[in-house]
Design a protein around this motif. Sequence first.
Motif, PDB file in Angstrom:
ATOM      1  N   THR A   1       0.872  -1.166   0.000  1.00  0.00           N
ATOM      2  CA  THR A   1       0.000   0.000   0.000  1.00  0.00           C
ATOM      3  C   THR A   1       0.906   1.211   0.000  1.00  0.00           C
ATOM      4  O   THR A   1       1.803   1.313   0.846  1.00  0.00           O
ATOM      5  CB  THR A   1      -0.897   0.035   1.247  1.00  0.00           C
ATOM      6  N   TYR A   2       0.700   2.111  -0.926  1.00  0.00           N
ATOM      7  CA  TYR A   2       1.575   3.285  -1.019  1.00  0.00           C
ATOM      8  C   TYR A   2       0.730   4.543  -1.100  1.00  0.00           C
ATOM      9  O   TYR A   2      -0.179   4.643  -1.910  1.00  0.00           O
ATOM     10  CB  TYR A   2       2.485   3.203  -2.245  1.00  0.00           C
ATOM     11  N   GLN A   3       1.050   5.498  -0.226  1.00  0.00           N
ATOM     12  CA  GLN A   3       0.386   6.793  -0.257  1.00  0.00           C
ATOM     13  C   GLN A   3       1.381   7.848   0.213  1.00  0.00           C
ATOM     14  O   GLN A   3       2.021   7.690   1.246  1.00  0.00           O
ATOM     15  CB  GLN A   3      -0.853   6.804   0.653  1.00  0.00           C
ATOM     16  N   ASN A   4       1.506   8.919  -0.545  1.00  0.00           N
ATOM     17  CA  ASN A   4       2.388  10.011  -0.158  1.00  0.00           C
ATOM     18  C   ASN A   4       1.625  11.311  -0.327  1.00  0.00           C
ATOM     19  O   ASN A   4       1.325  11.728  -1.447  1.00  0.00           O
ATOM     20  CB  ASN A   4       3.662  10.014  -1.006  1.00  0.00           C
ATOM     21  N   GLY A   5       1.289  11.942   0.806  1.00  0.00           N
ATOM     22  CA  GLY A   5       0.443  13.122   0.765  1.00  0.00           C
ATOM     23  C   GLY A   5       1.181  14.438   0.712  1.00  0.00           C
ATOM     24  O   GLY A   5       0.557  15.501   0.848  1.00  0.00           O
TER      25      GLY A   5
ATOM     26  N   SER B   1       8.575   9.471   5.430  1.00  0.00           N
ATOM     27  CA  SER B   1       7.757   9.281   6.631  1.00  0.00           C
ATOM     28  C   SER B   1       8.607   8.985   7.854  1.00  0.00           C
ATOM     29  O   SER B   1       8.117   8.468   8.849  1.00  0.00           O
ATOM     30  CB  SER B   1       6.771   8.128   6.421  1.00  0.00           C
TER      31      SER B   1
ATOM     32  N   SER C   1       3.264   7.529   9.123  1.00  0.00           N
ATOM     33  CA  SER C   1       2.724   8.161   7.912  1.00  0.00           C
ATOM     34  C   SER C   1       2.463   9.650   8.110  1.00  0.00           C
ATOM     35  O   SER C   1       2.620  10.452   7.173  1.00  0.00           O
ATOM     36  CB  SER C   1       1.433   7.451   7.475  1.00  0.00           C
TER      37      SER C   1
ATOM     38  N   SER D   1       8.456   5.560  -3.372  1.00  0.00           N
ATOM     39  CA  SER D   1       7.969   5.010  -4.642  1.00  0.00           C
ATOM     40  C   SER D   1       8.860   3.895  -5.169  1.00  0.00           C
ATOM     41  O   SER D   1       8.389   3.017  -5.907  1.00  0.00           O
ATOM     42  CB  SER D   1       7.849   6.124  -5.690  1.00  0.00           C
TER      43      SER D   1
END
Length: 388
Positions: free
Chosen positions: A5-9, A148, A166, A255
């Motif tokens: 699961t990858y999320q970068n805000g 993070s 995160s 990423s």
Amino acid sequence: MRNFTYQNGTKLIFGKDTEKLVGHEIAQYTTKVLLHYGGGSIKKTKLYETVLTSLNNANIEVIELPGVQPNPRLSLVHEGIKMCREQNITFILAVGGGSVIDSAKAIAAGVPYEGDVWDLFCGTPITKDCLPVGTILTIPAAGSETSSGSVITNEENGLKRSCGHSSMRPVFSILNPELTYTLPMYQTACGIADMLAHVLERYFTNEPSVDVTDRLCEATMKAIIKNGRRVMNDPMNYDLRAELMLAGMIAHNGSLDVGRLGDWASHELEHELSGQYDIAHGAGLAIIFPAWMKFVYKHDVQRFAQFGHRVFDLEINLNNLEETALRAIECLEHFFKELNLPTRFTEAHLPTDEIELLAQKLVSHCESVGNFVKIYKEDALAIYQLAL
């Protein structure tokens, strides 16, 4: 390939004069900010003045906490936490490189935590969201502007440890390559080594079927090496600085991790050097990484040969992959020397009779480090020995 699961805000604001937008960005979150930075460099370059003007124009009240040092100190983190609590500060602006950003993140994690923030760097999980952090990057290296994690040094015991969550990712990061023109060349070189090491940590994995991220890692490493060589002779070149600033961010924004498990033993081994001797992190990595490679390459000779072929354009000796693997390690070590970085303890003027202490500190909080190859105390001693 592993599940992920990858999320970068983190909102990236990249380019010339973008630091002038900081007031507008922060105004979306607060009317009061802790401005966190290092020494006097941002004042000498007028960046400090530009930032204050932008914040004042946005009616942002500014509370300052300067003094961040390379290998950021726990004592200053404690001071920042105290200031935020006493003055009801709910947003931190880090202006500087990875050390400033890591220090800001540690403060952001410590404010809502009821115990000593050092607990979080010793394994206690972060259960409450950190305060929001924004950054203006001045040194492309650590990748902390979109990562993070945070790394802090406890100066009382010489331990350097990391933690992550995160919510530690900055909500925005401003990246203007022009701000890196005045960096000393040694600091530029250390940054190049740091970002290259971040990719190498991810590249050496036991996970099969990761062709996409292999190629992404290789392309990023080739770009770092190409532009790193050129910028040493042309430090005022905007395009070269921009390429390195972008590469440093990509190297550590997560990423390149997707679907694979990286190693990170070299970073752990190096943390003992910079924690004990206060050496620049990138310089320490230039010493440790070739030594780690020499110790572990037989674990997957083919991957090391692939690294040499795809990153340094070596012709693979199909009859002797080990020869290609060893040449690849030599190429990496030579690149660090091109940057005028040390690749041995002696070249960095570090003590050579304290590796037992370093190995003991390494395993003081865990039995082993690394994922590509598990490194235990006796292995760490061997790697340090190879680096002398």
